[in-house]
Scaffold this motif. Structure first.
Motif, PDB file in Angstrom:
ATOM      1  N   VAL A   6       0.839  -1.195   0.000  1.00 53.09           N
ATOM      2  CA  VAL A   6       0.000   0.000   0.000  1.00 53.09           C
ATOM      3  C   VAL A   6       0.873   1.244   0.000  1.00 53.09           C
ATOM      4  CG1 VAL A   6      -1.823   1.236   1.223  1.00 53.09           C
ATOM      5  CG2 VAL A   6      -1.755  -1.273   1.296  1.00 53.09           C
ATOM      6  N   ALA A  87     -10.184   2.275  -5.995  1.00 51.76           N
ATOM      7  CA  ALA A  87      -8.805   2.742  -5.998  1.00 51.76           C
ATOM      8  C   ALA A  87      -8.019   2.039  -7.094  1.00 51.76           C
ATOM      9  CB  ALA A  87      -8.164   2.487  -4.645  1.00 51.76           C
ATOM     10  N   ALA A 101      -3.487   4.068  -1.892  1.00 50.75           N
ATOM     11  CA  ALA A 101      -4.353   4.501  -0.793  1.00 50.75           C
ATOM     12  C   ALA A 101      -3.572   5.430   0.117  1.00 50.75           C
ATOM     13  CB  ALA A 101      -4.878   3.309  -0.005  1.00 50.75           C
ATOM     14  N   GLY A 108     -11.065   4.887   3.056  1.00 51.35           N
ATOM     15  CA  GLY A 108     -10.473   4.700   1.739  1.00 51.35           C
ATOM     16  C   GLY A 108      -9.483   3.554   1.717  1.00 51.35           C
ATOM     17  N   LEU A 109      -8.693   3.422   2.779  1.00 46.79           N
ATOM     18  CA  LEU A 109      -7.747   2.308   2.888  1.00 46.79           C
ATOM     19  C   LEU A 109      -8.488   0.978   2.894  1.00 46.79           C
ATOM     20  CD1 LEU A 109      -4.944   1.055   3.531  1.00 46.79           C
ATOM     21  CD2 LEU A 109      -5.404   1.572   5.951  1.00 46.79           C
ATOM     22  N   ALA A 112      -9.751   0.220  -0.535  1.00 45.21           N
ATOM     23  CA  ALA A 112      -8.675  -0.057  -1.485  1.00 45.21           C
ATOM     24  C   ALA A 112      -8.150  -1.481  -1.334  1.00 45.21           C
ATOM     25  CB  ALA A 112      -7.551   0.952  -1.299  1.00 45.21           C
TER      26      ALA A 112
END
Length: 314
Positions: A6, A87, A101, A108-109, A112
């Motif tokens: 990530v 994403a 992310a 959002g993480l 993703a």
């Protein structure tokens, strides 16, 4: 098994470009074609795999189909979640995924990594190498809480971080000043300035068991348990400033949290690993976790394996 790496969107682009521009890195990817944007069904998009140059391109080359990646990052209408976005996810034909992310955005993480195939039912190892210390303390804690909660349905998980500590002595103060002058302030170091607070923070964030050791402690333990491997590593580069090296090692630590699921000892097969990265304003990405793969994401052999075995005994 699978490994999810990530990082910020622009850093994911750059990593993908470097992988696809270097023959040895392309060959290391499952399928031998490097990485490409991932379709919603989880398959790599073959038409977006770039031409494969014979010589490595410049470090900032991006031989990835920008249009395809940009499209993957655009908002998609969804009646139930009108603000949901998909994403950018790139990967090879196996379990390696580059995930765009921002660690400061937990929803959002979560979205993703789900799009990249994260499975909360698998044993999971989170790796954070000099990453959380560049975030505000509450942001770093939010990431650790998310990791513990996200893997709660699974058979077990662990969070391992490597970060600087000790900001209050002369060496630590100078270290922080030097990094701040380079545009990389240690925003989170006072949130966990020593080993005790590192352990307490992990437990407060939902990790049932926790531990921490500075790198002198890690080195001394490895010297006792795997002297041959340590000596081999020492021969790679001669070091005569041992006192200075020990001082530096005292200002970096490994800290870990472990959650064991309800069925200890049951075999669950390959697991997954997530490496975390966070890009600083005006600075390079502080990417974490360059080790991953099948069997829980830890390579067999070498110092990393020795460290992993030592952690399990603490």
């Amino acid at each position: 098994g699978r490994y999810l790496e990530v990082d910020h969107h622009e850093v994911v682009y750059r990593k993908a470009g470097m992988i696809n521009a270097a023959a040895d890195l392309r060959a290391a990817c499952e399928g031998g074609h490097g990485v490409a944007p991932i379709r919603p069904n989880g398959d790599a998009h073959p038409s977006t795999v770039p031409a494969q140059p014979e010589a490595p391109a410049a470090a900032d080359a991006r031989p990835v189909d920008d249009a395809a990646v940009t499209h993957a990052a655009q908002p998609h209408a969804d009646a139930s979640t009108p603000d949901a976005t998909v994403a950018a996810v790139l990967g090879d034909e196996g379990g390696y995924r580059l995930v765009a992310a921002d660690l400061r955005d937990i929803p959002g993480l979560d979205a993703a990594v789900a799009a990249a195939g994260f499975d909360p039912r698998l044993p999971t190892l989170f790796l954070s190498e000099c990453c959380l210390v560049y975030m505000e303390p509450e942001e770093a804690s939010a990431v650790m809480r998310w990791a513990a909660a996200a893997t709660a349905p699974g058979p077990g998980s662990a969070f391992v971080l490597y970060d600087p500590i000790g900001p209050d002595d002369p060496f630590g103060r100078q270290m922080a000043l030097n990094l701040e002058a380079r545009g990389c302030p240690l925003r989170g170091i006072r949130g966990a300035p020593n080993l005790t607070v590192q352990r307490e923070r992990l437990q407060a964030c939902g990790w049932a068991q926790s531990g921490a050791a500075d790198m002198n402690g890690v080195y001394d333990a490895l010297l006792r348990s795997t002297p041959g491997e340590v000596r081999r590593a020492e021969r790679l580069e001669m070091l005569d400033e041992v006192e200075e090296w020990r001082l530096i090692q005292a200002h970096y630590c490994l800290a870990w949290g472990v959650n064991q699921g309800p069925e200890p000892g049951q075999e669950h097969g390959p697991g997954q690993a997530l490496g975390l990265g966070h890009k600083q304003d005006g600075g390079e990405s502080r990417a974490g976790g360059e080790v991953g793969g099948s069997g829980g994401g830890v390579e067999k052999g070498g110092l990393f394996s020795a460290i992993s075995q030592w952690l399990t005994r603490q």
